[in-house]
Every structure is written in structure tokens, then in C-alpha cells.
Design a protein around this motif. Structure first.
Motif, mmCIF file in Angstrom:
data_model
loop_
_atom_site.group_PDB
_atom_site.id
_atom_site.type_symbol
_atom_site.label_atom_id
_atom_site.label_comp_id
_atom_site.label_asym_id
_atom_site.label_seq_id
_atom_site.Cartn_x
_atom_site.Cartn_y
_atom_site.Cartn_z
ATOM 1 N N ALA A 47 68.509 108.223 97.385
ATOM 2 C CA ALA A 47 67.727 109.455 97.318
ATOM 3 C C ALA A 47 68.370 110.554 98.152
ATOM 4 O O ALA A 47 68.416 111.721 97.738
ATOM 5 N N LYS A 48 68.897 110.201 99.311
ATOM 6 C CA LYS A 48 69.551 111.187 100.168
ATOM 7 C C LYS A 48 70.840 111.700 99.526
ATOM 8 O O LYS A 48 71.132 112.895 99.580
ATOM 9 N N ILE A 49 71.608 110.830 98.890
ATOM 10 C CA ILE A 49 72.843 111.237 98.229
ATOM 11 C C ILE A 49 72.553 112.210 97.086
ATOM 12 O O ILE A 49 73.215 113.234 96.931
ATOM 13 N N VAL A 50 71.537 111.876 96.291
ATOM 14 C CA VAL A 50 71.212 112.697 95.123
ATOM 15 C C VAL A 50 70.471 113.974 95.516
ATOM 16 O O VAL A 50 70.533 114.973 94.816
ATOM 17 N N GLY A 51 69.765 113.949 96.644
ATOM 18 C CA GLY A 51 69.042 115.128 97.098
ATOM 19 C C GLY A 51 67.598 115.158 96.636
ATOM 20 O O GLY A 51 67.065 116.224 96.326
ATOM 21 N N ILE A 52 66.972 113.989 96.570
ATOM 22 C CA ILE A 52 65.570 113.898 96.171
ATOM 23 C C ILE A 52 64.808 113.071 97.209
ATOM 24 O O ILE A 52 65.421 112.445 98.074
ATOM 25 N N HIS A 53 63.512 113.056 97.105
ATOM 26 C CA HIS A 53 62.690 112.245 97.997
ATOM 27 C C HIS A 53 62.705 110.800 97.497
ATOM 28 O O HIS A 53 62.823 110.540 96.303
ATOM 29 N N ARG A 54 62.563 109.851 98.410
ATOM 30 C CA ARG A 54 62.622 108.433 98.015
ATOM 31 C C ARG A 54 61.475 108.052 97.086
ATOM 32 O O ARG A 54 61.642 107.203 96.209
ATOM 33 N N ASP A 55 60.316 108.703 97.229
ATOM 34 C CA ASP A 55 59.202 108.436 96.312
ATOM 35 C C ASP A 55 59.516 108.935 94.899
ATOM 36 O O ASP A 55 59.134 108.313 93.909
ATOM 37 N N THR A 56 60.216 110.042 94.820
ATOM 38 C CA THR A 56 60.644 110.555 93.520
ATOM 39 C C THR A 56 61.593 109.573 92.865
ATOM 40 O O THR A 56 61.503 109.304 91.658
ATOM 41 N N PHE A 57 62.485 108.998 93.652
ATOM 42 C CA PHE A 57 63.427 108.021 93.117
ATOM 43 C C PHE A 57 62.700 106.787 92.587
ATOM 44 O O PHE A 57 63.036 106.281 91.519
ATOM 45 N N THR A 58 61.695 106.319 93.292
ATOM 46 C CA THR A 58 60.942 105.157 92.796
ATOM 47 C C THR A 58 60.185 105.517 91.515
ATOM 48 O O THR A 58 60.044 104.677 90.627
ATOM 49 N N ARG A 59 59.735 106.775 91.396
ATOM 50 C CA ARG A 59 59.108 107.200 90.139
ATOM 51 C C ARG A 59 60.104 107.162 88.998
ATOM 52 O O ARG A 59 59.760 106.795 87.871
ATOM 53 N N TYR A 60 61.351 107.555 89.251
ATOM 54 C CA TYR A 60 62.390 107.482 88.219
ATOM 55 C C TYR A 60 62.594 106.034 87.755
ATOM 56 O O TYR A 60 62.730 105.778 86.560
ATOM 57 N N ILE A 61 62.618 105.118 88.691
ATOM 58 C CA ILE A 61 62.811 103.704 88.340
ATOM 59 C C ILE A 61 61.629 103.200 87.519
ATOM 60 O O ILE A 61 61.812 102.536 86.488
ATOM 61 N N HIS A 62 60.407 103.507 87.955
ATOM 62 C CA HIS A 62 59.226 103.104 87.192
ATOM 63 C C HIS A 62 59.263 103.708 85.783
ATOM 64 O O HIS A 62 58.962 103.023 84.807
ATOM 65 N N CYS A 63 59.638 104.968 85.698
ATOM 66 C CA CYS A 63 59.705 105.652 84.406
ATOM 67 C C CYS A 63 60.719 104.974 83.497
ATOM 68 O O CYS A 63 60.444 104.740 82.321
ATOM 69 N N TYR A 64 61.902 104.634 84.032
ATOM 70 C CA TYR A 64 62.909 103.972 83.213
ATOM 71 C C TYR A 64 62.433 102.587 82.788
ATOM 72 O O TYR A 64 62.615 102.189 81.629
ATOM 73 N N ASN A 65 61.834 101.830 83.699
ATOM 74 C CA ASN A 65 61.388 100.476 83.363
ATOM 75 C C ASN A 65 60.280 100.484 82.303
ATOM 76 O O ASN A 65 60.196 99.554 81.501
ATOM 77 N N HIS A 66 59.449 101.522 82.286
ATOM 78 C CA HIS A 66 58.343 101.570 81.327
ATOM 79 C C HIS A 66 58.701 102.277 80.021
ATOM 80 O O HIS A 66 58.260 101.856 78.953
ATOM 81 N N GLU A 67 59.496 103.356 80.104
ATOM 82 C CA GLU A 67 59.756 104.168 78.917
ATOM 83 C C GLU A 67 61.216 104.179 78.480
ATOM 84 O O GLU A 67 61.535 104.692 77.413
ATOM 85 N N GLY A 68 62.118 103.706 79.312
ATOM 86 C CA GLY A 68 63.537 103.731 78.977
ATOM 87 C C GLY A 68 64.136 105.107 79.209
ATOM 88 O O GLY A 68 63.574 105.948 79.910
ATOM 89 N N LEU A 69 65.284 105.349 78.599
ATOM 90 C CA LEU A 69 65.968 106.631 78.788
ATOM 91 C C LEU A 69 65.179 107.794 78.202
ATOM 92 O O LEU A 69 65.295 108.922 78.678
ATOM 93 N N SER A 70 64.379 107.546 77.181
ATOM 94 C CA SER A 70 63.604 108.642 76.595
ATOM 95 C C SER A 70 62.628 109.225 77.625
ATOM 96 O O SER A 70 62.370 110.432 77.632
ATOM 97 N N GLY A 71 62.083 108.405 78.505
ATOM 98 C CA GLY A 71 61.206 108.895 79.558
ATOM 99 C C GLY A 71 61.963 109.692 80.602
ATOM 100 O O GLY A 71 61.440 110.659 81.161
#
Length: 155
Positions: A47-71
Motif C-alpha cells: 500500500a505504501k509503494i502504490v500510494g494508497i491506504h492499507r484498508d483500500t488495498f484490502t478492499r481491492y483484494i476482496h473486490c478481485y476475489n469476489h468479482e474478478g478483474l471486471s470489478g
């Protein structure tokens, strides 16, 4: 521990599109997921490398696991719309035929035609957005001779 279930083909797609996707927000998401898939870095460091908050990063992971790349590709930002846009056609035609001399005059006309009252700043922004721009008045020389000017125009 949150895991990322990602296929090899999606990793290759992430590798390419994290730099070429047209939307920068989606590029950031793809880059974060690519780093998670290819390295053993902790979430906080990614998250620090990309420049986002760590909670935002976990949301990205949840989004990918549930919806795939389309999400991940979805950007749900809509922006705000003005109440004046509901009356756009009538206002633009009115101001094209009768250009206001000042912002105050435009405010009065908008209130008369639509019943909506807006601040001068918002009216200026709305007019500019729809192609109207303030015109500066020209100057007339103080010692101008009207007869000579008419004669010049005729010739």
C-alpha cells in the motif's frame, strides 16, 4: 490472513495493463494486485509503494476475489450534476438570443425563467461550461468625429 486467488493469465494481464490502462485509478489497483501476486511483501508495504491506504488495498483484494478483474476495472464515480442542466436547452437558446451584459443580469434571467437562484460564481461556471464567455467592451476615442468616420466607412 487475506489471500489473493489469481490465475497466471490474470497475472500476465496485470503486468501489461498496470501501465497501459487508460484510467489511472485502475492502473493503481492493477499495480497493487500485481505486487501482491508476484512478491511476498506485506499489505502495508505494498500500500505504501502504490500510494494508497492499507484498508483500500484490502478492499481491492476482496473486490478481485469476489468479482474478478471486471470489478477492478469498474469506476463508479459519477460526479455532480447541476439543477440548471435540467433547463439547459431553454437557457442556452435564451442567452444566445439575448446575451447578458453581466453576471448579475444572467442570475436575474435564470431566476425569472427557472425559479432557481444561484451564486455569481456558479452562474459564471455554468455559462462558461456551455460556451459563453465574458466579452470586454471596446473603447471609443474621445475626440472622434462621427461625420469623418461615416465617410470612411462609406468609402
Amino acid at each position: 490472513m487475506l489471500t489473493l486467488n489469481i490465475s497466471k493469465t490474470d497475472i500476465e494481464l496485470l503486468r501489461y495493463e498496470r501501465y497501459t490502462y487508460p484510467c489511472q485509478l485502475v492502473q493503481k489497483r492493477l499495480h497493487a494486485l500485481y505486487l501482491k501476486a508476484t512478491t511476498d511483501l506485506p499489505h502495508q508495504q505494498i500500500a505504501k509503494i502504490v500510494g494508497i491506504h492499507r484498508d483500500t488495498f484490502t478492499r481491492y483484494i476482496h473486490c478481485y476475489n469476489h468479482e474478478g478483474l471486471s470489478g477492478i476495472y469498474q469506476v463508479n464515480y459519477r460526479g455532480n450534476t447541476s439543477e440548471l442542466d435540467k433547463h439547459k436547452i431553454s437557457l442556452v437558446t435564451h442567452f444566445t438570443e439575448n446575451p447578458p451584459l453581466s453576471c448579475t443580469e444572467a442570475i436575474a434571467e435564470i431566476k425569472r425563467l427557472t425559479g432557481l437562484e444561484r451564486s455569481p460564481t456558479q452562474v459564471r461556471k455554468w455559462l462558461h461550461k456551455h460556451g459563453f464567455k465574458p466579452m470586454k467592451a471596446g473603447q471609443i476615442p474621445s475626440k472622434a468625429d462621427g461625420q469623418k468616420q461615416e465617410k470612411f466607412i462609406e468609402q
